[in-house]
Design a protein around this motif. Structure first.
Motif, PDB file in Angstrom:
ATOM      1  N   GLY A  26       7.651   7.083 -47.334  1.00  0.00           N
ATOM      2  CA  GLY A  26       8.408   6.673 -46.155  1.00  0.00           C
ATOM      3  C   GLY A  26       8.114   7.470 -44.907  1.00  0.00           C
ATOM      4  O   GLY A  26       8.784   7.291 -43.889  1.00  0.00           O
ATOM      5  N   ALA A  41       5.488   1.642 -48.456  1.00  0.00           N
ATOM      6  CA  ALA A  41       5.950   2.820 -47.715  1.00  0.00           C
ATOM      7  C   ALA A  41       5.692   4.135 -48.423  1.00  0.00           C
ATOM      8  O   ALA A  41       5.617   5.181 -47.761  1.00  0.00           O
ATOM      9  CB  ALA A  41       7.453   2.673 -47.409  1.00  0.00           C
ATOM     10  N   ALA A 101      11.553  -0.309 -44.597  1.00  0.00           N
ATOM     11  CA  ALA A 101      10.517   0.167 -45.509  1.00  0.00           C
ATOM     12  C   ALA A 101      10.486  -0.746 -46.722  1.00  0.00           C
ATOM     13  O   ALA A 101      11.524  -1.019 -47.337  1.00  0.00           O
ATOM     14  CB  ALA A 101      10.805   1.603 -45.937  1.00  0.00           C
ATOM     15  N   ASP A 139       7.400  -0.833 -42.462  1.00  0.00           N
ATOM     16  CA  ASP A 139       6.511   0.093 -43.160  1.00  0.00           C
ATOM     17  C   ASP A 139       6.289  -0.500 -44.549  1.00  0.00           C
ATOM     18  O   ASP A 139       7.141  -0.372 -45.429  1.00  0.00           O
ATOM     19  CB  ASP A 139       7.169   1.477 -43.229  1.00  0.00           C
ATOM     20  CG  ASP A 139       6.282   2.532 -43.874  1.00  0.00           C
ATOM     21  OD1 ASP A 139       5.162   2.198 -44.302  1.00  0.00           O
ATOM     22  OD2 ASP A 139       6.721   3.697 -43.956  1.00  0.00           O
ATOM     23  N   GLY A 186       7.435   5.373 -41.558  1.00  0.00           N
ATOM     24  CA  GLY A 186       8.644   4.729 -41.068  1.00  0.00           C
ATOM     25  C   GLY A 186       9.664   5.726 -40.564  1.00  0.00           C
ATOM     26  O   GLY A 186      10.323   5.500 -39.542  1.00  0.00           O
TER      27      GLY A 186
END
Length: 424
Positions: free
Chosen positions: A288, A285, A303, A282, A291
């Motif tokens: 996040g 990210a 990430a 990712d 991910g």
């Protein structure tokens, strides 16, 4: 004593007997089938561990094809045959190739090496994932260890604790390595991934990968998933998440709305195809969220995020959803150097240089989101030049919003182009 095959209901001259991985005496059924056998097949260590009667033909397992040929001849001639195996031969064992060869079987299992390993260290394993690196690409087994809190790996020469330990560097894991289970040479050691990578291990051995406390924090009430010992309390280590995916933005901490909207995230995650055994990057990210949802579906996730403040948010979001996401704080594309090879990559931020660095690693799938239309054509061209087949969609969602007086309107979100590159 030939038994009857439970599937075909015909006489079965092939009896597969497991030898206990915990060191217990052989099953009582072994003595009479050995006495009646005209052919005994097994690894060298198995053939020396049991009293094979004098004069009985034996085949020492190496390449499987010659043994399958001899067993087929025995079946055709009605000669009782015995196959000796480790532990439970139906559990990542020889039963599968024997059945695939069309041989009728009677199976007498014993304690498997995985069950014995967990018993030796006194851990429950009803929430563990069990994978194998034997006779296949070890990367899915490695990615399972990266993704899940408790994994048992059946290893092989060249795909054992040293190799898996090297691949787990950077992940918070402790490894328990069980060598020569059930023998006088039995040994179990606890090591870090780095220590495992630096040592030589005896074959056969079983590896248990356990998340350390800082990598397996319990989710908040009302739905804790990771229980004591690093195991998921729902006993489904890679099942679809009970709370779903494409979660509302409110389920994630984020800054200044820097988060992939749920409608877009649904398509992105679908295009990434996360599952147990795959590694997803990712890149850029942010919060996040992409991910994390890949991790919820069983994938190992890295990430990459340049902003340390966003990195802290990613850690908090991963802990809140009880998943492991390895965070690399740095600016792409430089931060991508040296990372393990991905199966799929989501590019949520960065320019053409980031996309070029990603496709240079040749993952199976690359997914990116673009808000600026002038960036679409260059990205498509870059992907196609790198050999990818490209699909694209513009997503334009309108969400329900309340108006004064009880009326409802549709509030448009910013349109986003989702591109997917797939290697043929």
């Amino acid at each position: 004593m030939t038994g009857v095959d439970p599937v075909t209901r015909v006489p079965s001259p092939v009896t597969v007997v497991g030898l206990d991985a915990a060191g217990a005496p052989p099953h009582p059924a072994l003595a009479p089938v050995l006495t009646a056998a005209g052919l005994v097949v097994g690894a060298a260590r198995h053939l020396t561990a049991v009293p094979v009667p004098a004069g009985v033909d034996t085949v020492t397992l190496g390449p499987l094809a010659p043994a399958l040929h001899r067993l087929a001849e025995a079946v055709a001639a009605g000669v009782p045959a015995v196959v000796l195996a480790s532990g439970d031969p139906g559990f990542f064992g020889i039963v599968r190739p024997l059945r695939a060869a069309g041989l009728p079987l009677r199976v007498v299992p014993a304690v498997s090496s995985v069950a014995a390993a967990f018993a030796r260290v006194g851990l429950p394993w009803d929430g563990a994932a069990v994978v194998t690196a034997h006779g296949r690409d070890p990367r899915p087994a490695l990615n399972a260890c990266r993704a899940l809190p408790l994994v048992a790996v059946l290893t092989a020469p060249g795909a054992g604790a040293a190799e898996l330990g090297a691949g787990l560097a950077g992940w918070s894991r402790r490894l328990l390595v069980a060598e020569h289970l059930g023998t006088d040479a039995e040994r179990i050691r606890e090591v870090t991934p780095e220590q495992a990578a630096a040592q030589t291990w005896s074959d056969p051995h079983v590896l248990l990968s356990l998340a350390t406390p800082d990598a397996a924090e319990s989710a908040p009430d009302p739905a804790p998933l990771v229980a004591a010992g690093g195991m998921r309390s729902d006993n489904q280590p890679a099942a679809a998440p009970a709370g779903g995916w494409a979660l509302p933005e409110a389920r994630y901490a984020h800054r200044d709305s820097m988060i992939t909207k749920s409608e877009v995230r649904a398509l992105v995650v679908a295009r990434l195809r996360p599952r147990l055994g795959r590694l997803v990057w990712d890149v850029g990210a942010g919060s996040g969220s992409v991910g994390i949802e890949c991790a919820l579906l069983g994938a190992a996730v890295i990430a990459v995020e340049q902003d340390p403040r966003a990195g802290a948010t990613i850690r908090a979001n991963a802990a809140a959803h009880a998943v492991t996401v390895r965070l690399i704080t740095g600016r792409a594309p430089q931060a991508l150097a040296g990372l393990p090879e991905p199966d799929a990559v989501f590019v949520g931020g960065g320019g053409a240089d980031v996309l070029a660095a990603v496709v240079a690693r040749q993952p199976e799938r690359v997914v990116l989101t673009l808000a600026a239309l002038d960036r679409v054509a260059p990205a498509v061209g870059l992907l196609r030049t790198a050999g990818y087949t490209v699909e694209g969609s513009q997503l334009s969602a309108a969400r329900l919003a309340d108006l004064p007086g009880g009326s409802i309107r549709l509030a448009a979100t910013n349109p986003v182009v989702v591109l997917t590159g797939e290697r043929p």
